[in-house]
Scaffold this motif. Structure first.
Motif, PDB file in Angstrom:
ATOM      1  N   VAL A  13       0.954  -1.122  -0.011  1.00 32.18           N
ATOM      2  CA  VAL A  13       0.043   0.152   0.025  1.00 32.18           C
ATOM      3  C   VAL A  13       1.015   1.131  -0.065  1.00 32.18           C
ATOM      4  N   GLU A  14       1.956   1.295   0.697  1.00 33.05           N
ATOM      5  CA  GLU A  14       2.953   2.418   0.981  1.00 33.05           C
ATOM      6  C   GLU A  14       3.578   2.553  -0.293  1.00 33.05           C
ATOM      7  N   ARG A  15       3.970   1.584  -0.845  1.00 30.64           N
ATOM      8  CA  ARG A  15       4.734   1.597  -2.311  1.00 30.64           C
ATOM      9  C   ARG A  15       3.713   2.361  -3.327  1.00 30.64           C
ATOM     10  N   ALA A  16       2.322   1.900  -3.547  1.00 33.90           N
ATOM     11  CA  ALA A  16       1.499   2.571  -4.501  1.00 33.90           C
ATOM     12  C   ALA A  16       1.090   3.846  -3.891  1.00 33.90           C
ATOM     13  N   ALA A  17       0.830   3.963  -2.838  1.00 38.16           N
ATOM     14  CA  ALA A  17       0.440   5.498  -2.559  1.00 38.16           C
ATOM     15  C   ALA A  17       1.247   6.687  -2.549  1.00 38.16           C
ATOM     16  N   ARG A  18       2.739   6.092  -2.276  1.00 40.23           N
ATOM     17  CA  ARG A  18       4.004   7.013  -2.585  1.00 40.23           C
ATOM     18  C   ARG A  18       4.246   7.593  -3.915  1.00 40.23           C
TER      19      ARG A  18
END
Length: 328
Positions: free
Chosen positions: A75-80
Motif C-alpha cells: 500500500v505504501e509503495r503504490a500510495a507514495r
C-alpha cells in the motif's frame, strides 16, 4: 436523489441529513440510523468533492505478523508513487475501535480505503452513502457483486502445492486447513482435493484437519497427524505460519525434513526462505496485491471507472528444500 427527498423519507430536517452525510456530531444514534437507512434505500451517493485530501486509509482487524507488514509495504509503495499519504487503522482483537471508526473516518474524509478488516454490510453502506470508495483486500467471505476486491488464486495454489507432492511420489498427503469459515482457506482445501482426485488417489478424511493460522495451532495439528501409526509422508499447511508449527512438531517426533516428512506452506513470507530447511511454499504476491488494491481504490477515489473491480492475482509454487520423494 436529493437531500430533501432523503429528509422527507427519514422524517427529519434537511440540516440533520446534511450532518449525517458529512459525518458531523449532534445527531442522536437512532436518528442517524434512520437517515443511514434512507440513504441506503434510495441509493444516495454524495457528489465527489471538489478538492482531494491526498490521503487514503488502510484498515486492519489486527496486524499480527509479517503477512500484515507485506500488505503495508504494498500500500505504501503504490500510495507514495501517487504522493498520497496513508492513515493506518487497527481495530484490535475485540474490534473495540470499530464503533468509533466510521465517524472518525468521515471526519478525516480520506479519498479512499483499502480494507483488510472484515466490515459488514452496514459499514459498506455508510461508506457508499458518503461517497468514499473502498476496495476489500483478500476477502474472507463472499461479497456482493458490487463490492470491489483484490485477492489471489487460492484454489490454483492449493492444487499446485498438492500436485508437487504427488509428482514427488507421495501418496499419504495430509492437509492442515485453516478455519472453515474463511474463504481463502476453503479454496486452498478445495485445490488440494482437486489435485488428489485428479491423480486417482482418494481424500482420506483423517488426513484433513483444521487449525488456526498460527504456529501454535499448526504444531498441535501436526503432532496429532504425525503421532498416528499410518502417519502422512507429506503435509500441506494452509499458510507459512502453520508450516512453522509443522517443523516444530516434526522435530519433537524425531522426524527429519524432508527425509522423513515433506512440508509445503502458503504465502511465501520472507521467513519461508530463512527456515531450516528453507520452506517450499505457494507464493502469494501480497505486496503486489496490496499495491493493486491501492491503485484501484485511488482510481475510484478520483471518480474513474474501471472495467474490472474484482481481481485475483496469480499464485506460483516456490520450490525450496523442504520437499523430497518419500523414503522407500
Amino acid at each position: 436523489m436529493t437531500i430533501a427527498v432523503i429528509a422527507r423519507s427519514a422524517g427529519v430536517s434537511i440540516p440533520t441529513v446534511s450532518k449525517v452525510i458529512n459525518g458531523r456530531s449532534g445527531v442522536a444514534a437512532d436518528t442517524r440510523a434512520r437517515v443511514e437507512a434512507a440513504l441506503s434505500q434510495h441509493g444516495y451517493r454524495r457528489s465527489a468533492p471538489v478538492t482531494r485530501s491526498n490521503m487514503m486509509e488502510l484498515v486492519f482487524d489486527e496486524i499480527e505478523d509479517m503477512w500484515g507488514l507485506q500488505i503495508i509495504r504494498g500500500v505504501e509503495r503504490a500510495a507514495r508513487k501517487q504522493r498520497v499519504g496513508v492513515v493506518l487503522t487497527e481495530f484490535g482483537p475485540q474490534h473495540n475501535a470499530i464503533r468509533y471508526w466510521i465517524d472518525d473516518t468521515l471526519a478525516r474524509r480520506p479519498d479512499c480505503l483499502v480494507v483488510v478488516a472484515q466490515l459488514g454490510a452496514e459499514q459498506h453502506d455508510q461508506l457508499r452513502a458518503r461517497g468514499i470508495p473502498f476496495v476489500v483486500f483478500d476477502p474472507t467471505t463472499e461479497l456482493p457483486d458490487d463490492v470491489p476486491f483484490v485477492g489471489a488464486t487460492n484454489w490454483a495454489g492449493g492444487r499446485s502445492a498438492t500436485r508437487h507432492l504427488i509428482e514427488l511420489g507421495h501418496r499419504r498427503i495430509a492437509m492442515i486447513g485453516g478455519p472453515e469459515h474463511i474463504l481463502c482457506c476453503r479454496a486452498r482445501l478445495d485445490g488440494y482435493r482437486a489435485a488428489i482426485d485428479a491423480s486417482g488417489l482418494s481424500v482420506e478424511p483423517g488426513l484433513v484437519v483444521h487449525a488456526g493460522l498460527n504456529p501454535v495451532d499448526g504444531r498441535s495439528a501436526a503432532l496429532d497427524l504425525l503421532g498416528r501409526p499410518d502417519r502422512p509422508t507429506a503435509i500441506f499447511a494452509c499458510n507459512d505460519q502453520q508450516a512453522l508449527g509443522v517443523y516444530q512438531a516434526a522435530r519433537e517426533r524425531g522426524l527429519r525434513i524432508p527425509a522423513d516428512l515433506s512440508v509445503v506452506g502458503f504465502d511465501d513470507l520472507p521467513l519461508a526462505a530463512l527456515t531450516d530447511p528453507p520452506l517450499t511454499t505457494v507464493h502469494q504476491p501480497l505486496v503486489e496485491m496490496a499495491a493493486t488494491a491501492t491503485e484501484l481504490a485511488l482510481a475510484l477515489g478520483r471518480g474513474e471507472r474501471s472495467a474490472q473491480v474484482r481481481l485475483e492475482l496469480a499464485t506460483t509454487l516456490t520450490v525450496r528444500q523442504s520437499t523430497a520423494p518419500p523414503a522407500s
